[in-house]
Scaffold this active site. Structure first.
Site, PDB file in Angstrom:
ATOM      1  N   SER A  21       0.495  -0.880  -0.245  1.00 37.16           N
ATOM      2  CA  SER A  21      -0.228   0.036  -0.139  1.00 37.16           C
ATOM      3  C   SER A  21       0.866   0.944  -0.406  1.00 37.16           C
ATOM      4  CB  SER A  21      -0.942  -0.233   1.234  1.00 37.16           C
ATOM      5  OG  SER A  21      -2.052  -0.533   1.223  1.00 37.16           O
ATOM      6  N   GLY A  35       1.781   2.694  -3.093  1.00 40.57           N
ATOM      7  CA  GLY A  35       1.412   3.144  -3.512  1.00 40.57           C
ATOM      8  C   GLY A  35       2.243   3.683  -5.227  1.00 40.57           C
ATOM      9  N   LYS A  66      14.196   7.024   9.735  1.00 42.85           N
ATOM     10  CA  LYS A  66      14.337   5.876   9.509  1.00 42.85           C
ATOM     11  C   LYS A  66      15.022   5.040   7.990  1.00 42.85           C
ATOM     12  CE  LYS A  66      15.329   5.842  13.858  1.00 42.85           C
ATOM     13  NZ  LYS A  66      17.059   5.964  14.489  1.00 42.85           N
ATOM     14  N   LYS A 102      16.901   2.640   7.631  1.00 46.69           N
ATOM     15  CA  LYS A 102      17.004   0.959   7.507  1.00 46.69           C
ATOM     16  C   LYS A 102      16.588  -0.122   6.844  1.00 46.69           C
ATOM     17  CE  LYS A 102      20.706   0.008  10.537  1.00 46.69           C
ATOM     18  NZ  LYS A 102      21.545   0.041  10.368  1.00 46.69           N
ATOM     19  N   THR A 150      14.734  -0.048   4.672  1.00 45.77           N
ATOM     20  CA  THR A 150      14.794   0.638   3.114  1.00 45.77           C
ATOM     21  C   THR A 150      15.888  -0.153   2.162  1.00 45.77           C
ATOM     22  OG1 THR A 150      13.531   2.815   2.802  1.00 45.77           O
ATOM     23  CG2 THR A 150      15.284   2.051   1.298  1.00 45.77           C
ATOM     24  N   CYS A 198     -25.368   0.158 -12.356  1.00 47.04           N
ATOM     25  CA  CYS A 198     -25.201  -0.940 -12.964  1.00 47.04           C
ATOM     26  C   CYS A 198     -26.647  -1.625 -11.675  1.00 47.04           C
ATOM     27  CB  CYS A 198     -24.081  -1.556 -12.685  1.00 47.04           C
ATOM     28  SG  CYS A 198     -24.022  -3.127 -13.533  1.00 47.04           S
ATOM     29  N   MET A 238     -29.318   0.972 -10.953  1.00 45.91           N
ATOM     30  CA  MET A 238     -30.475   1.114 -12.343  1.00 45.91           C
ATOM     31  C   MET A 238     -31.414  -0.129 -12.075  1.00 45.91           C
ATOM     32  SD  MET A 238     -30.823  -1.175 -15.073  1.00 45.91           S
ATOM     33  CE  MET A 238     -31.295  -0.426 -16.819  1.00 45.91           C
ATOM     34  N   GLN A 239     -30.866  -0.902 -12.376  1.00 49.98           N
ATOM     35  CA  GLN A 239     -31.921  -2.494 -11.485  1.00 49.98           C
ATOM     36  C   GLN A 239     -32.704  -1.846 -10.280  1.00 49.98           C
ATOM     37  OE1 GLN A 239     -29.330  -5.821 -11.043  1.00 49.98           O
ATOM     38  NE2 GLN A 239     -28.875  -6.093 -13.183  1.00 49.98           N
ATOM     39  N   HIS A 298     -20.989   1.223 -16.947  1.00 51.45           N
ATOM     40  CA  HIS A 298     -20.294   1.362 -15.357  1.00 51.45           C
ATOM     41  C   HIS A 298     -19.647   2.752 -15.999  1.00 51.45           C
ATOM     42  CE1 HIS A 298     -20.650  -1.302 -12.107  1.00 51.45           C
ATOM     43  NE2 HIS A 298     -21.066  -2.344 -13.166  1.00 51.45           N
ATOM     44  N   GLU A 310     -18.721   5.106 -14.447  1.00 53.21           N
ATOM     45  CA  GLU A 310     -17.582   5.332 -13.684  1.00 53.21           C
ATOM     46  C   GLU A 310     -16.107   4.672 -14.669  1.00 53.21           C
ATOM     47  OE1 GLU A 310     -19.634   3.775 -12.715  1.00 53.21           O
ATOM     48  OE2 GLU A 310     -19.014   1.896 -11.624  1.00 53.21           O
TER      49      GLU A 310
HETATM   50  N1  GLN Z   1     -25.463  -7.370  -9.630  1.00 58.66           N
HETATM   51  C1  GLN Z   1     -26.023  -6.993 -11.092  1.00 58.66           C
HETATM   52  C2  GLN Z   1     -26.017  -8.072 -11.828  1.00 58.66           C
HETATM   53  O1  GLN Z   1     -25.324  -9.196 -11.755  1.00 58.66           O
HETATM   54  C3  GLN Z   1     -25.600  -5.697 -11.483  1.00 58.66           C
HETATM   55  C4  GLN Z   1     -23.654  -6.060 -11.112  1.00 58.66           C
HETATM   56  C5  GLN Z   1     -23.283  -4.688 -11.039  1.00 58.66           C
HETATM   57  O2  GLN Z   1     -23.588  -3.998  -9.952  1.00 58.66           O
HETATM   58  N2  GLN Z   1     -22.365  -4.537 -11.808  1.00 58.66           N
HETATM   59  O3  GLN Z   1     -26.425  -7.738 -13.350  1.00 58.66           O
END
Ligand code: GLN
Length: 536
Positions: free
Chosen positions: A16, A18, A190, A192, A194, A384, A387-388, A510, A512
């Protein structure tokens, strides 16, 4: 052999630190001098990919255009470089062994004993060279996951040693990232740990070319000299990586320390043009000097761990910066949300995101949040699973389907408005079998989505098994609740919008995964704009 140069990034002392951010920052500096650069990550665990890992274990799973489920560091690479990665950019021990074992079964090593050295290391080396041999890149940066000295890292370290031997030191270098701890009681930094970790690397036959030192306090000149002497590198190859407020500052810190110069020098390369970080700096300026601020709720079940929703959080930063807006993300645990507390938790928010996810835990909380946001006209963005759940909420509360649910949550559901995709019904294995990667989507003219993207066909990345059940189309969708994005071939519902609302939108994909510093995602940008309007 291609002319590609290789940079290996290893880590010592602790995990961790980075490495991914340092690798991405270096890549940014090199890219800004016109080098074409890519980054790949080698992870020493036995899962074939991180797709089967719980986000609590390893943070978010990042998905590429070609449908690879990968380590979240690839998200940083894409966000920093604005360049797509692919399956080839992330390799795990599981994948390496799987490939070697398949070759063994096909008889490719007939007569031989198959061993870690040379068979596993050869497979690793092949994969390390793959992107370089495409002739598309001047420089390939390879990040080795884990910490030097770990048992599972050994074949990778040995492969790096061999790669350097094959390629020569002017074509392949090692950057070793370590921690310089501060002992408060002694008031001292320190060196050491490293020194020890550089020594561990040496035991494997690798001398580090550059040491990047993660630290909470400035390294003095004296300490840098000492590190250089004991770690066997030149003074300029000691690079300080001090803690910063934002990961987006790291490229500038690395520039101040001259990391790019030392690297180019070692690789015997001349900059192709004067370094230009204008756009990066513009982004940082807006990010650090916001004119507005927003409180955005992120409703999910993995909220305890920030890394679980890494790409969503970064997308909000990008979209916030371009709108000169500081985004305060309020994490809301979906399991703890109910009819009684929803108003207190949501009424001060300027916008609500309902996060992706899997399984039943916390979904009623998500539905409650969506109902509240819809009724109270708070900008809502469902991603995802989000939305569902928006479809289920509307089905239950407005379309009169009170028992609506997803087959994922209730196998025997009588009103499965979200159903298992046809193509998933024969799927038995869990790993790499979802609907993954980039798929086209056609947008409805004049919808929120169409206005945000400014184009009629888009391509977005997916990771799901369930979908809207077309059998319920007529009973759920009306003039207010509309489908505004569909897959052009199958008609699969990709985007829904609720029109009696300032901004209510859910996406099966997605977004994002595609937001970067230089290209913030249009839906996040539009959502932030709507949240700003909602606030004012
Ligand atoms: N679990 C849901 C599906 O498989 C949504 C998946 C998700 O949010 N990535 O369709």
């Amino acid at each position: 052999m291609s002319n590609t140069k290789y940079i290996f990034v290893t880590g010592g002392v602790t995990s961790s630190l980075g490495k991914g951010i340092v690798a991405a920052s270096l890549a940014k500096l090199l890219q800004s001098q016109d080098f074409s650069v890519t980054i790949q990550k080698f992870d020493p665990y036995i899962n074939v990919d991180p797709g089967t890992l719980n986000p609590y274990e390893h943070g978010e799973c990042f998905v590429t255009d070609d449908g690879a489920e990968t380590d979240l560091d690839l998200g940083h690479y894409e966000r920093f470089l604005n360049v797509n990665t692919s399956q080839a950019n992330n390799v795990t021990t599981g994948r390496v062994y799987q490939s070697v074992i398949e070759k063994e079964r096909r008889g490719e090593f007939l007569g031989k004993t198959v061993q870690v050295i040379p068979h596993i290391t050869n497979e690793i080396k092949e994969r390390m060279s793959l992107l370089g041999e495409s002739n598309k890149f001047d420089i390939v940066i390879t990040e080795i996951g884990g910490t030097v000295g770990d048992i599972e890292s050994l074949p990778y370290i040995e492969s790096v040693r061999q790669m350097i031997w094959d390629l020569g030191r002017e074509n392949a270098i090692v950057i070793h990232l370590t921690l310089i701890p501060f002992l408060a009681a002694a008031g001292e930094l320190k060196t050491k740990p490293t020194q020890h970790s550089v020594k561990t690397l040496m035991e494997s036959g690798i001398s580090a070319d550059i040491i990047v030192c993660r630290t909470e306090h400035e390294l003095s000149e004296e300490l840098r000299q000492k590190l250089a002497l004991f770690c066997n590198v030149k003074r300029e190859a000691i690079i300080q990586s001090i803690d910063v407020d934002t990961i987006y500052d790291v490229p500038l810190k690395m520039l101040e320390e001259g990391l790019d110069k030392v690297v180019l020098n070692k690789l015997q390369l001349q900059p192709k043009k004067t370094l230009d970080l204008t756009r990066w700096n513009e982004f940082l300026y807006k990010f650090k000097n916001p004119k507005h601020s927003l409180k955005i709720g992120l409703v999910g079940k993995y909220v305890e761990l920030q890394d679980s929703y890494k790409s969503i959080l970064e997308s909000l930063i990008h979209a916030g910066a371009i709108n000169e807006t500081e985004i305060q993300v309020i994490s809301i645990h979906s399991e703890k949300l109910n009819d009684k507390n929803v108003a207190t938790k949501l009424n001060t928010l300027d916008g609500v995101i309902v996060a992706p996810g899997f399984g039943e835990r916390g979904i009623e909380g998500k539905i409650t949040a969506i109902a509240y946001a819809r009724k109270h006209q708070i900008p809502f963005f469902g991603i995802c699973l989000g939305m569902q759940m928006a479809v289920i909420e509307y089905s239950r509360n407005t379309a009169g389907l009170s028992s609506a649910n997803s087959i994922e949550m209730d196998e025997n559901c009588k009103t499965p408005v979200i159903d298992l995709m046809e193509s998933q019904k024969s799927v038995v294995n869990k790993g790499g079998t979802m609907r993954l990667g980039a798929w086209d989507c056609s947008l409805l003219e004049n919808s929120l989505a169409h206005k945000a993207y400014g184009s009629k066909t888009i391509s977005e990345r997916h990771r799901h098994r369930y979908e809207f059940n077309d059998a319920f189309k007529e009973r759920i969708f009306d003039q207010d609740f509309v489908v505004t994005g569909t897959n052009p071939e199958t008609g699969l519902v990709e985007i829904i919008e609720y029109k009696k609302h300032p901004w209510f939108l859910g996406v099966q994909f997605h977004p994002e995964y595609k937001s970067t510093v230089s290209t913030p995602h249009p839906l996040f940008v539009s959502f932030i704009q709507a949240s700003l309007t909602n606030k004012s």
